[in-house]
Design a protein around this motif. Structure first.
Motif, PDB file in Angstrom:
ATOM      1  N   LYS A 191       0.813  -1.214   0.000  1.00  0.00           N
ATOM      2  CA  LYS A 191       0.000   0.000   0.000  1.00  0.00           C
ATOM      3  C   LYS A 191       0.850   1.268   0.000  1.00  0.00           C
ATOM      4  O   LYS A 191       0.401   2.305  -0.473  1.00  0.00           O
TER       5      LYS A 191
ATOM      6  N   HIS B  12     -16.071  -2.157   4.360  1.00  0.00           N
ATOM      7  CA  HIS B  12     -14.952  -1.216   4.416  1.00  0.00           C
ATOM      8  C   HIS B  12     -15.343   0.170   4.944  1.00  0.00           C
ATOM      9  O   HIS B  12     -14.519   1.089   4.938  1.00  0.00           O
ATOM     10  N   THR B  13     -16.592   0.316   5.393  1.00  0.00           N
ATOM     11  CA  THR B  13     -17.027   1.557   6.042  1.00  0.00           C
ATOM     12  C   THR B  13     -17.978   1.169   7.178  1.00  0.00           C
ATOM     13  O   THR B  13     -18.313   0.002   7.345  1.00  0.00           O
ATOM     14  N   ASP B  14     -18.418   2.175   7.931  1.00  0.00           N
ATOM     15  CA  ASP B  14     -19.416   1.908   8.968  1.00  0.00           C
ATOM     16  C   ASP B  14     -20.779   2.499   8.595  1.00  0.00           C
ATOM     17  O   ASP B  14     -21.615   2.775   9.456  1.00  0.00           O
TER      18      ASP B  14
ATOM     19  N   ILE C  13     -11.815  -0.956  -3.741  1.00  0.00           N
ATOM     20  CA  ILE C  13     -11.786  -0.730  -2.293  1.00  0.00           C
ATOM     21  C   ILE C  13     -11.122   0.599  -1.971  1.00  0.00           C
ATOM     22  O   ILE C  13     -11.565   1.333  -1.079  1.00  0.00           O
ATOM     23  N   LYS C  14     -10.075   0.947  -2.704  1.00  0.00           N
ATOM     24  CA  LYS C  14      -9.431   2.248  -2.510  1.00  0.00           C
ATOM     25  C   LYS C  14     -10.405   3.370  -2.838  1.00  0.00           C
ATOM     26  O   LYS C  14     -10.477   4.391  -2.129  1.00  0.00           O
TER      27      LYS C  14
ATOM     28  N   ILE D  41     -13.699   3.234  -2.659  1.00  0.00           N
ATOM     29  CA  ILE D  41     -14.723   3.268  -1.608  1.00  0.00           C
ATOM     30  C   ILE D  41     -14.195   3.984  -0.370  1.00  0.00           C
ATOM     31  O   ILE D  41     -14.876   4.829   0.220  1.00  0.00           O
ATOM     32  N   ARG D  42     -12.973   3.672   0.018  1.00  0.00           N
ATOM     33  CA  ARG D  42     -12.406   4.295   1.219  1.00  0.00           C
ATOM     34  C   ARG D  42     -12.152   5.785   1.016  1.00  0.00           C
ATOM     35  O   ARG D  42     -12.430   6.599   1.904  1.00  0.00           O
ATOM     36  N   ASP D  43     -11.626   6.149  -0.149  1.00  0.00           N
ATOM     37  CA  ASP D  43     -11.390   7.572  -0.436  1.00  0.00           C
ATOM     38  C   ASP D  43     -12.716   8.334  -0.499  1.00  0.00           C
ATOM     39  O   ASP D  43     -12.828   9.456   0.023  1.00  0.00           O
TER      40      ASP D  43
ATOM     41  N   TYR E  87     -15.514   7.470   0.942  1.00  0.00           N
ATOM     42  CA  TYR E  87     -16.083   7.475   2.287  1.00  0.00           C
ATOM     43  C   TYR E  87     -15.517   8.635   3.097  1.00  0.00           C
ATOM     44  O   TYR E  87     -16.244   9.318   3.831  1.00  0.00           O
ATOM     45  N   LYS E  88     -14.223   8.897   2.954  1.00  0.00           N
ATOM     46  CA  LYS E  88     -13.606  10.025   3.658  1.00  0.00           C
ATOM     47  C   LYS E  88     -14.217  11.343   3.182  1.00  0.00           C
ATOM     48  O   LYS E  88     -14.523  12.232   3.985  1.00  0.00           O
TER      49      LYS E  88
ATOM     50  N   GLU F 225      -5.391  -7.652   5.069  1.00  0.00           N
ATOM     51  CA  GLU F 225      -4.306  -6.693   5.205  1.00  0.00           C
ATOM     52  C   GLU F 225      -3.344  -7.203   6.267  1.00  0.00           C
ATOM     53  O   GLU F 225      -3.767  -7.614   7.343  1.00  0.00           O
TER      54      GLU F 225
END
Length: 235
Positions: free
Chosen positions: A49, A187-189, A218-219, A221-223, A225-226, A84
Protein backbone atom coordinates in the motif's frame (compact mmCIF):
# COMPACT_ATOMS: atom_id res chain seq x y z
CA UNK A 1 42.53 19.80 24.23
CA UNK A 2 41.61 16.15 24.09
CA UNK A 3 38.05 15.22 23.16
CA UNK A 4 36.36 12.58 25.24
CA UNK A 5 34.96 9.64 23.25
CA UNK A 6 31.21 9.88 22.72
CA UNK A 7 29.32 7.14 24.52
CA UNK A 8 26.08 6.07 22.86
CA UNK A 9 23.75 3.81 24.85
CA UNK A 10 23.37 0.31 23.42
CA UNK A 11 19.58 0.66 23.22
CA UNK A 12 19.97 3.76 21.06
CA UNK A 13 22.38 1.95 18.76
CA UNK A 14 19.88 -0.89 18.35
CA UNK A 15 17.09 1.57 17.59
CA UNK A 16 19.23 3.35 15.00
CA UNK A 17 20.20 0.05 13.38
CA UNK A 18 16.55 -1.05 13.26
CA UNK A 19 15.46 2.26 11.77
CA UNK A 20 18.13 2.10 9.02
CA UNK A 21 17.24 -1.48 8.11
CA UNK A 22 13.55 -0.60 8.02
CA UNK A 23 14.23 2.15 5.49
CA UNK A 24 16.54 0.08 3.28
CA UNK A 25 13.87 -2.37 2.17
CA UNK A 26 14.14 -6.03 1.25
CA UNK A 27 12.43 -8.72 -0.79
CA UNK A 28 9.76 -10.44 1.29
CA UNK A 29 8.80 -14.01 0.38
CA UNK A 30 5.45 -15.47 1.27
CA UNK A 31 2.55 -17.76 0.44
CA UNK A 32 -1.20 -17.16 0.30
CA UNK A 33 -3.50 -19.95 1.49
CA UNK A 34 -7.19 -20.56 2.08
CA UNK A 35 -7.90 -20.50 5.79
CA UNK A 36 -8.84 -23.85 7.31
CA UNK A 37 -7.45 -25.84 4.38
CA UNK A 38 -4.13 -26.74 2.79
CA UNK A 39 -5.20 -25.08 -0.48
CA UNK A 40 -2.77 -22.54 -1.91
CA UNK A 41 -4.31 -19.56 -3.68
CA UNK A 42 -3.00 -18.96 -7.19
CA UNK A 43 -3.26 -15.69 -9.15
CA UNK A 44 -4.00 -13.72 -5.99
CA UNK A 45 -2.75 -10.13 -5.99
CA UNK A 46 -0.47 -8.78 -3.27
CA UNK A 47 -0.14 -4.97 -3.10
CA UNK A 48 2.26 -2.89 -1.04
CA UNK A 49 0.00 0.00 0.00
CA UNK A 50 2.93 2.37 0.54
CA UNK A 51 4.58 1.90 -2.86
CA UNK A 52 1.49 0.58 -4.72
CA UNK A 53 3.76 -2.09 -6.20
CA UNK A 54 1.97 -5.38 -6.77
CA UNK A 55 2.69 -9.01 -7.64
CA UNK A 56 0.59 -12.10 -8.31
CA UNK A 57 0.93 -15.43 -6.55
CA UNK A 58 2.24 -18.25 -8.75
CA UNK A 59 0.87 -21.77 -9.27
CA UNK A 60 2.06 -22.71 -5.78
CA UNK A 61 0.56 -19.64 -4.12
CA UNK A 62 4.03 -18.12 -3.63
CA UNK A 63 5.00 -14.47 -4.06
CA UNK A 64 7.95 -12.11 -3.62
CA UNK A 65 7.54 -8.37 -3.12
CA UNK A 66 9.80 -5.46 -2.15
CA UNK A 67 8.90 -3.97 1.24
CA UNK A 68 10.13 -2.02 4.23
CA UNK A 69 9.41 -3.06 7.80
CA UNK A 70 6.07 -1.55 8.80
CA UNK A 71 4.59 -1.65 5.29
CA UNK A 72 1.04 -2.93 4.90
CA UNK A 73 0.26 -5.59 2.32
CA UNK A 74 -3.22 -5.74 0.81
CA UNK A 75 -4.11 -9.20 -0.52
CA UNK A 76 -7.14 -10.09 -2.61
CA UNK A 77 -8.52 -12.76 -4.88
CA UNK A 78 -11.97 -13.19 -6.40
CA UNK A 79 -14.35 -15.22 -4.22
CA UNK A 80 -12.20 -14.56 -1.14
CA UNK A 81 -12.39 -11.87 1.52
CA UNK A 82 -9.54 -9.35 1.37
CA UNK A 83 -6.76 -9.31 3.95
CA UNK A 84 -4.31 -6.69 5.20
CA UNK A 85 -1.04 -7.70 6.85
CA UNK A 86 1.64 -5.48 8.40
CA UNK A 87 5.24 -6.53 7.64
CA UNK A 88 6.88 -6.96 11.05
CA UNK A 89 10.01 -8.93 10.11
CA UNK A 90 11.94 -10.28 7.12
CA UNK A 91 10.82 -13.85 7.77
CA UNK A 92 8.74 -15.70 5.17
CA UNK A 93 5.09 -14.75 5.53
CA UNK A 94 1.99 -16.97 5.42
CA UNK A 95 -1.22 -15.08 4.61
CA UNK A 96 -4.63 -16.74 5.01
CA UNK A 97 -7.75 -15.67 3.12
CA UNK A 98 -11.31 -16.58 4.07
CA UNK A 99 -13.62 -17.72 1.30
CA UNK A 100 -16.25 -15.01 0.81
CA UNK A 101 -19.94 -15.83 0.45
CA UNK A 102 -20.77 -12.16 -0.30
CA UNK A 103 -18.69 -12.05 -3.47
CA UNK A 104 -20.09 -15.38 -4.61
CA UNK A 105 -23.63 -14.05 -4.18
CA UNK A 106 -22.78 -10.96 -6.25
CA UNK A 107 -21.31 -13.13 -9.02
CA UNK A 108 -24.32 -15.47 -9.00
CA UNK A 109 -26.67 -12.48 -9.21
CA UNK A 110 -24.70 -11.08 -12.16
CA UNK A 111 -24.76 -14.41 -13.98
CA UNK A 112 -28.51 -14.85 -13.38
CA UNK A 113 -29.24 -11.34 -14.63
CA UNK A 114 -27.20 -11.94 -17.79
CA UNK A 115 -28.99 -15.25 -18.44
CA UNK A 116 -32.35 -13.51 -18.08
CA UNK A 117 -31.41 -10.73 -20.49
CA UNK A 118 -29.88 -13.20 -22.96
CA UNK A 119 -33.18 -15.07 -22.93
CA UNK A 120 -35.09 -11.89 -23.75
CA UNK A 121 -32.66 -11.10 -26.56
CA UNK A 122 -33.17 -14.57 -28.00
CA UNK A 123 -36.94 -13.96 -28.05
CA UNK A 124 -36.43 -11.01 -30.39
CA UNK A 125 -34.35 -13.23 -32.67
CA UNK A 126 -37.08 -15.86 -32.61
CA UNK A 127 -39.54 -13.17 -33.76
CA UNK A 128 -37.39 -12.50 -36.81
CA UNK A 129 -35.17 -9.63 -35.69
CA UNK A 130 -31.73 -10.99 -36.54
CA UNK A 131 -29.73 -7.77 -36.25
CA UNK A 132 -31.47 -6.14 -33.24
CA UNK A 133 -32.64 -3.31 -35.50
CA UNK A 134 -29.13 -2.52 -36.78
CA UNK A 135 -28.62 -4.38 -40.09
CA UNK A 136 -25.08 -4.41 -41.50
CA UNK A 137 -24.47 -2.58 -44.80
CA UNK A 138 -23.99 -5.79 -46.78
CA UNK A 139 -27.51 -6.90 -45.85
CA UNK A 140 -28.88 -4.17 -48.18
CA UNK A 141 -27.15 -5.95 -51.08
CA UNK A 142 -27.84 -9.59 -50.24
CA UNK A 143 -31.10 -9.32 -48.30
CA UNK A 144 -32.70 -5.89 -48.90
CA UNK A 145 -36.15 -6.85 -47.59
CA UNK A 146 -34.68 -8.04 -44.30
CA UNK A 147 -32.61 -4.85 -44.07
CA UNK A 148 -35.68 -2.62 -44.60
CA UNK A 149 -37.67 -4.65 -42.07
CA UNK A 150 -34.87 -4.29 -39.54
CA UNK A 151 -34.97 -0.52 -39.97
CA UNK A 152 -38.71 0.12 -39.93
CA UNK A 153 -40.43 -2.92 -38.39
CA UNK A 154 -41.94 -2.68 -34.89
CA UNK A 155 -40.13 -5.76 -33.55
CA UNK A 156 -36.70 -4.62 -34.78
CA UNK A 157 -37.39 -1.15 -33.34
CA UNK A 158 -38.18 -2.71 -29.96
CA UNK A 159 -35.10 -4.90 -30.33
CA UNK A 160 -33.01 -1.81 -30.96
CA UNK A 161 -34.28 -0.21 -27.76
CA UNK A 162 -33.71 -3.46 -25.91
CA UNK A 163 -30.15 -3.61 -27.25
CA UNK A 164 -29.39 -0.26 -25.60
CA UNK A 165 -31.06 -1.42 -22.40
CA UNK A 166 -29.09 -4.69 -22.49
CA UNK A 167 -25.78 -2.89 -22.91
CA UNK A 168 -26.53 -0.50 -20.04
CA UNK A 169 -27.68 -3.30 -17.72
CA UNK A 170 -24.52 -5.31 -18.37
CA UNK A 171 -22.42 -2.24 -17.59
CA UNK A 172 -24.34 -1.59 -14.37
CA UNK A 173 -23.96 -5.25 -13.37
CA UNK A 174 -20.20 -4.97 -13.84
CA UNK A 175 -20.17 -1.88 -11.59
CA UNK A 176 -22.25 -3.78 -9.00
CA UNK A 177 -19.48 -6.37 -8.79
CA UNK A 178 -17.17 -3.69 -7.35
CA UNK A 179 -19.58 -1.24 -5.75
CA UNK A 180 -22.31 -2.99 -3.77
CA UNK A 181 -23.81 -2.95 -0.29
CA UNK A 182 -21.81 -5.92 1.02
CA UNK A 183 -18.41 -4.54 -0.01
CA UNK A 184 -19.22 -1.00 1.17
CA UNK A 185 -20.38 -2.25 4.59
CA UNK A 186 -17.18 -4.27 4.90
CA UNK A 187 -14.95 -1.22 4.42
CA UNK A 188 -17.03 1.56 6.04
CA UNK A 189 -19.42 1.91 8.97
CA UNK A 190 -22.26 3.26 6.82
CA UNK A 191 -25.79 1.93 7.25
CA UNK A 192 -29.43 2.76 6.59
CA UNK A 193 -30.01 6.24 5.09
CA UNK A 194 -26.31 7.18 5.06
CA UNK A 195 -25.50 4.00 3.13
CA UNK A 196 -28.22 4.73 0.58
CA UNK A 197 -27.03 8.32 0.10
CA UNK A 198 -23.43 7.20 -0.30
CA UNK A 199 -24.30 4.52 -2.87
CA UNK A 200 -26.38 7.01 -4.84
CA UNK A 201 -23.96 9.93 -4.80
CA UNK A 202 -20.67 8.07 -5.18
CA UNK A 203 -21.59 5.34 -7.65
CA UNK A 204 -18.72 5.24 -10.19
CA UNK A 205 -19.10 5.57 -13.95
CA UNK A 206 -18.63 2.48 -16.07
CA UNK A 207 -15.70 4.10 -17.90
CA UNK A 208 -13.87 4.18 -14.55
CA UNK A 209 -15.06 0.92 -12.94
CA UNK A 210 -14.43 -1.17 -16.07
CA UNK A 211 -10.67 -0.69 -15.57
CA UNK A 212 -10.67 -1.58 -11.87
CA UNK A 213 -9.16 -4.44 -9.97
CA UNK A 214 -10.73 -5.24 -6.60
CA UNK A 215 -7.98 -3.23 -4.91
CA UNK A 216 -8.90 -0.17 -7.01
CA UNK A 217 -12.55 -0.54 -6.00
CA UNK A 218 -11.79 -0.73 -2.29
CA UNK A 219 -9.43 2.25 -2.51
CA UNK A 220 -12.16 4.21 -4.29
CA UNK A 221 -14.72 3.27 -1.61
CA UNK A 222 -12.41 4.30 1.22
CA UNK A 223 -11.39 7.57 -0.44
CA UNK A 224 -15.04 8.38 -1.25
CA UNK A 225 -16.08 7.47 2.29
CA UNK A 226 -13.61 10.03 3.66
CA UNK A 227 -15.02 12.69 1.34
CA UNK A 228 -18.56 11.74 2.35
CA UNK A 229 -17.86 11.94 6.10
CA UNK A 230 -15.94 15.22 5.66
CA UNK A 231 -19.00 16.63 3.88
CA UNK A 232 -21.27 15.53 6.74
CA UNK A 233 -19.06 17.24 9.32
CA UNK A 234 -19.27 20.55 7.44
CA UNK A 235 -23.07 20.54 7.51
Amino acid sequence: MKLKPLCIPATLLLFMAFNVSAQQGFILKGVVMERGTTNRITSGEVVNKRTEGSVNTNDLGLFQIKVNLGDTLFVFKNEFANAEVVVQSNKDLVIYLNRSTDLREVNIYGESKKQELDGMRQEYRNKGSFYAGKPPLLSYLFSPLTAVYELFGRTPRNARHFGKFYSNEMQQTEIDGFFNESIIKKHTDLKDKDLEDFMLNYRPDYSVASKWTEYDAIKYIRDSYKKYTDTLRKK
